[in-house]
Design a protein around this motif. Structure first.
Motif, PDB file in Angstrom:
ATOM      1  N   MET A 152      50.979 -69.379 -49.578  1.00 42.25           N
ATOM      2  CA  MET A 152      50.331 -68.292 -48.843  1.00 42.25           C
ATOM      3  C   MET A 152      50.744 -66.930 -49.388  1.00 42.25           C
ATOM      4  SD  MET A 152      50.242 -69.531 -44.859  1.00 42.25           S
ATOM      5  CE  MET A 152      51.966 -70.034 -44.792  1.00 42.25           C
ATOM      6  N   LEU A 153      52.027 -66.804 -49.776  1.00 40.55           N
ATOM      7  CA  LEU A 153      52.501 -65.528 -50.299  1.00 40.55           C
ATOM      8  C   LEU A 153      51.830 -65.177 -51.621  1.00 40.55           C
ATOM      9  CD1 LEU A 153      56.324 -65.745 -49.500  1.00 40.55           C
ATOM     10  CD2 LEU A 153      54.579 -64.406 -48.315  1.00 40.55           C
ATOM     11  N   ILE A 154      51.480 -66.201 -52.400  1.00 39.00           N
ATOM     12  CA  ILE A 154      50.783 -65.961 -53.667  1.00 39.00           C
ATOM     13  C   ILE A 154      49.382 -65.433 -53.403  1.00 39.00           C
ATOM     14  CG2 ILE A 154      49.788 -67.092 -55.703  1.00 39.00           C
ATOM     15  CD1 ILE A 154      52.180 -68.963 -55.708  1.00 39.00           C
ATOM     16  N   GLN A 155      48.734 -65.978 -52.365  1.00 41.39           N
ATOM     17  CA  GLN A 155      47.347 -65.619 -52.086  1.00 41.39           C
ATOM     18  C   GLN A 155      47.196 -64.272 -51.382  1.00 41.39           C
ATOM     19  OE1 GLN A 155      44.829 -69.081 -50.675  1.00 41.39           O
ATOM     20  NE2 GLN A 155      46.831 -70.076 -50.639  1.00 41.39           N
ATOM     21  N   LEU A 156      48.199 -63.870 -50.609  1.00 45.86           N
ATOM     22  CA  LEU A 156      48.070 -62.641 -49.830  1.00 45.86           C
ATOM     23  C   LEU A 156      47.809 -61.398 -50.680  1.00 45.86           C
ATOM     24  CD1 LEU A 156      50.702 -63.015 -46.960  1.00 45.86           C
ATOM     25  CD2 LEU A 156      48.220 -63.076 -46.788  1.00 45.86           C
ATOM     26  N   PRO A 157      48.568 -61.160 -51.761  1.00 42.06           N
ATOM     27  CA  PRO A 157      48.268 -59.973 -52.571  1.00 42.06           C
ATOM     28  C   PRO A 157      46.872 -60.024 -53.189  1.00 42.06           C
ATOM     29  CG  PRO A 157      50.439 -60.858 -53.096  1.00 42.06           C
ATOM     30  CD  PRO A 157      49.758 -61.875 -52.254  1.00 42.06           C
ATOM     31  N   ILE A 158      46.432 -61.220 -53.607  1.00 47.63           N
ATOM     32  CA  ILE A 158      45.093 -61.353 -54.181  1.00 47.63           C
ATOM     33  C   ILE A 158      44.046 -61.024 -53.124  1.00 47.63           C
ATOM     34  CG2 ILE A 158      43.499 -62.900 -55.367  1.00 47.63           C
ATOM     35  CD1 ILE A 158      46.036 -62.255 -56.940  1.00 47.63           C
TER      36      ILE A 158
END
Length: 329
Positions: A152-158
């Motif tokens: 989820m942390l990887i996807q949040l900035p995107i």
């Protein structure tokens, strides 16, 4: 319960970047917002939003069609989702194994929970907590599941960066995807983006035991409802992000429901036959507080419950081998 918490967590986490992005400077110029200049949002835009904007422009130039920006959003979304897919599957595998282990020890947990309700003294309540911990540790599991947040942390900035890239770029905001302007919300895109999450929820419910399925239906459809609301509130570009990501989620959930979960259950069945669960408590353990204490501590007349650390689990395992069967669907 754990799946319910997972859906709520995913929904709240999905809401966070939109709230953060909405708090940025939103001075409008036509249909495009002015890029933020404050230290936090301005830095985020320069580090994440602007590079994503350039990436979309580059992909759009390669596609070279009227819908090229929409296609660029879909391509970026699919790439991100495919990159985190192995991490998501690993997390799902861990959670599924934890839930199956929970089913094995659930009868004992229920006995302790009922005894906790009858506890009248602080000592008895503390002893019940000790029994609960002992049930988990003796059977090789923990009270708190291991849920990694890395996917989820990887996807949040995107996710947030795409919002900024679309909102702050006149070219992308005014571009169209098969006649739909990316900078405005669109009901058709909202419906198409919501449908994959409905399918995900239906597949997920197939892996839930029938007796729990009815209770899970409300929380299972929380994600589609939130997706619908988000897409109606924000631009169609984010709707494309949700829709493309939902397609990968269908594949992910199908793997979990039809491949991962059956394999884990099969493995658990084999382990149960070879090593039956350690029975820390049974239906008679707390029939009488004095008897429980006398049996474990070798004393009589005490009002305290038995000390869970005084239990000989090796003897209990031999004595109870084959008595407890794992619940099935």
């Amino acid at each position: 319960m754990h799946k319910s918490k997972k859906f709520v967590t995913l929904g709240l986490v999905s809401l966070l970047p939109l709230i953060l992005a909405a708090c940025a400077q939103t001075t409008k110029k036509g249909t495009t917002m002015k890029p933020p200049t404050d230290p936090f949002f301005g830095t985020f835009y320069k580090v994440i939003g602007l590079p994503l904007q350039h990436l979309m422009e580059w992909i759009a130039s390669l596609v070279g069609t009227a819908s090229s920006y929409g296609i660029a959003i879909i391509v970026i979304t699919l790439l991100v989702r495919l990159i985190v897919l192995p991490l998501m599957l690993r997390q799902q595998r861990t959670m599924t194994a934890y839930q199956e282990k929970q089913k094995i020890i659930q009868p004992q947990l229920k006995i302790v929970q009922e005894a906790t309700k009858r506890a009248k003294t602080p000592e008895q309540q503390m002893a019940m907590n000790g029994y609960m911990r002992k049930i988990y540790s003796a059977n090789g599991t923990s009270m708190i599941p291991s849920m990694g947040c890395l996917p989820m942390l990887i996807q949040l900035p995107i996710f947030s960066g795409l919002y900024q890239a679309i909102a702050y770029s006149p070219e992308i905001s005014e571009a169209t995807f098969f006649g739909i302007q990316l900078g405005h919300s669109n009901f058709i895109v909202t419906i198409l983006a919501t449908l994959p999450y409905i399918v995900v929820s239906l597949i997920m419910l197939q892996g839930v035991p029938p007796e729990q399925r009815k209770a899970m239906q409300t929380t299972a459809f929380l994600n589609p409802i939130m997706t619908f609301v988000f897409c109606m509130m924000y631009n169609a570009g984010l709707g494309l992000y949700f829709g493309a990501g939902g397609i990968i989620l269908i594949i992910q959930q199908a793997i979990v429901t039809y491949i991962v979960t059956p394999n884990i259950r099969k493995r658990m069945d084999a382990e149960m036959e070879e090593n039956p669960p350690v029975i820390v408590v049974d239906e008679h353990t707390f029939d009488n507080w004095d008897t429980a204490t006398a049996g474990a501590a070798g004393t009589t007349g005490s009002s305290k419950p038995a000390d869970p650390d005084a239990i000989d689990h090796s003897k209990l395992r031999r004595r109870n081998a084959g008595k407890q069967q794992r619940p099935r669907k």
